[in-house]
Design an enzyme around this catalytic site. Sequence first.
Site, PDB file in Angstrom:
ATOM      1  N   GLN A 248     -25.628   7.664   2.510  1.00 63.75           N
ATOM      2  CA  GLN A 248     -25.782   8.667   1.454  1.00 63.75           C
ATOM      3  C   GLN A 248     -24.422   9.123   0.926  1.00 63.75           C
ATOM      4  OE1 GLN A 248     -28.854   9.763   0.055  1.00 63.75           O
ATOM      5  NE2 GLN A 248     -27.373  10.432  -1.477  1.00 63.75           N
TER       6      GLN A 248
ATOM      7  N   TYR B 122       0.800  -1.231   0.000  1.00 57.50           N
ATOM      8  CA  TYR B 122       0.000   0.000   0.000  1.00 57.50           C
ATOM      9  C   TYR B 122       0.834   1.283   0.000  1.00 57.50           C
ATOM     10  CZ  TYR B 122      -4.040  -2.946   0.262  1.00 57.50           C
ATOM     11  OH  TYR B 122      -4.999  -3.871  -0.057  1.00 57.50           O
ATOM     12  N   LEU B 123       2.155   1.145  -0.188  1.00 56.43           N
ATOM     13  CA  LEU B 123       3.016   2.319  -0.386  1.00 56.43           C
ATOM     14  C   LEU B 123       3.784   2.116  -1.690  1.00 56.43           C
ATOM     15  CD1 LEU B 123       4.413   2.939   3.241  1.00 56.43           C
ATOM     16  CD2 LEU B 123       2.522   4.129   2.092  1.00 56.43           C
TER      17      LEU B 123
ATOM     18  N   LYS C  52     -33.713 -16.866   8.283  1.00 56.15           N
ATOM     19  CA  LYS C  52     -33.853 -16.247   9.599  1.00 56.15           C
ATOM     20  C   LYS C  52     -32.518 -16.238  10.326  1.00 56.15           C
ATOM     21  CE  LYS C  52     -33.979 -19.383  13.221  1.00 56.15           C
ATOM     22  NZ  LYS C  52     -34.123 -19.366  14.667  1.00 56.15           N
TER      23      LYS C  52
ATOM     24  N   ASP D 253      -8.053  -4.648   6.529  1.00 55.40           N
ATOM     25  CA  ASP D 253      -7.950  -3.524   7.476  1.00 55.40           C
ATOM     26  C   ASP D 253      -8.792  -3.763   8.725  1.00 55.40           C
ATOM     27  OD1 ASP D 253      -6.255  -1.798   5.986  1.00 55.40           O
ATOM     28  OD2 ASP D 253      -7.955  -1.158   4.767  1.00 55.40           O
TER      29      ASP D 253
ATOM     30  N   LYS E 151     -36.783  -1.178   4.735  1.00 54.23           N
ATOM     31  CA  LYS E 151     -35.756  -1.731   3.839  1.00 54.23           C
ATOM     32  C   LYS E 151     -34.506  -2.114   4.626  1.00 54.23           C
ATOM     33  CE  LYS E 151     -37.024   0.804  -0.230  1.00 54.23           C
ATOM     34  NZ  LYS E 151     -36.872   1.636  -1.291  1.00 54.23           N
TER      35      LYS E 151
ATOM     36  N   GLU F  75     -13.229   1.861  -2.232  1.00 50.68           N
ATOM     37  CA  GLU F  75     -13.197   1.855  -0.769  1.00 50.68           C
ATOM     38  C   GLU F  75     -13.449   3.280  -0.264  1.00 50.68           C
ATOM     39  OE1 GLU F  75     -10.059   0.942   2.895  1.00 50.68           O
ATOM     40  OE2 GLU F  75      -9.414   1.978   1.074  1.00 50.68           O
TER      41      GLU F  75
ATOM     42  N   ASP G  51      -8.348   1.695  -3.941  1.00 47.63           N
ATOM     43  CA  ASP G  51      -7.956   1.903  -2.548  1.00 47.63           C
ATOM     44  C   ASP G  51      -8.123   3.376  -2.156  1.00 47.63           C
ATOM     45  OD1 ASP G  51      -6.406   1.054  -0.073  1.00 47.63           O
ATOM     46  OD2 ASP G  51      -5.073   2.617  -0.842  1.00 47.63           O
TER      47      ASP G  51
END
Length: 413
Positions: free
Chosen positions: A239, A74-75, A386, A300, A280, A218, A193
Amino acid sequence: MGYYNNVFDGCNDQTDIGAVMRNGREVILQAYNWESHKHNWYKNLDSKVPDISKSGFTSAWLPPPSQSLAPEGYLPQDLYSLNSAYGSEHLLKSLLGKMKQYKVRAMADIVINHRIGTTRGHGGMYNRYDGSSLPWDEHAVTSCTGGKGNRSTGDNFNGVPNVDHTQHFVRKDIIGWLRWLRNTVGFQDFRFDFARGYSAQYVKEYIGAAKPLFSVGECWDSCNYNGHGLDYNQDSHRQRIINWIDATGQRSAAFDFTTKGILQEAVMGQYWRLRDAQGKPPGVMGWWPSRAVTFLDNHDTGSTQAHWPFPSHHIMEGYAYILTHPGIPCVFYDHFYDWGSSIHDQIVKLIDVRRRQDIHSRSTIRILEAKSNLYAAIVGEKLCMKLGDASWCPSGREWTLATSGHRYAVWHK
């Protein structure tokens, strides 16, 4: 750019970026965790491809493919170098070839919010990329993170140079790289990412140019909490995710962090949370299910980082929920492969029931019960399920028990 034309679920147009989303029958596996780089990962996954395919996964999300300063990927530094801590370029391409053979699409983790420099530039910071395959200068880095570019169009990822997507040369180079991943390397899907770090209009542009078959972003920020815990109403949270999806021109799905936050409280005896004020499902899935990627944990939130883990004793209730409901479910590697064969087999059974009853991302849902110890719903009129320890079963002889486990049961017609 020649590319093999494979038939996936009747979707044989490899350039139609909407076909997979319209079909809505995806089940994704996140195929790694935070520690995977220590374990010869591409080789490990190679041996699991037949099982991943047989279990019903349509796409497997792989770790970031590029060379990176940190072993987890991630770097990123040299984007075109595919020799990473997960394995060599050769092993990656061999894995992708095997996935293609077994008709599981490969999802690349696209880390383009930030990039680690190779040499010091403006202000003595590592914000130049001399000697790399994309030799950008300081104008590629946002002014808020020490570069000579414009201000960021999103939230800062602190401590490293953030990429300035307003620069035309930056976007041109990123598009070139994404097209290479898609058309030459053989990735078919993208996961964006830290998508809050730059405007979603650029995601729209990148998807339009590189044409992945499926994309997910993400957009992770905190749910709404009060002094007593999680708010019942998470409408503003979902939202924000919906707004991001909209801004990508509806081209990308997004991880349904709202559903995760609510579901992991609900399974602790608060099932009333699983029905919103309109009747809903209360996450992104309740408003825009064809763009909601539902999940329990990822590298993460779970794994050894455990920033926001799903309660471990309730994992199967969680999977019984997301694998029977609308949306696009994503299963975490750890749960599927590291938590024992019983959990693996229960998940496979749920995926199988989903497929047989043709439950898809847009299936209808009628929530019958949502109280402290019981949740019950009918999905697609062909499946009933259920959760909870209250005794309950659907009325009518047409329902047959399909599968059940600790605190969950699923019936089909």
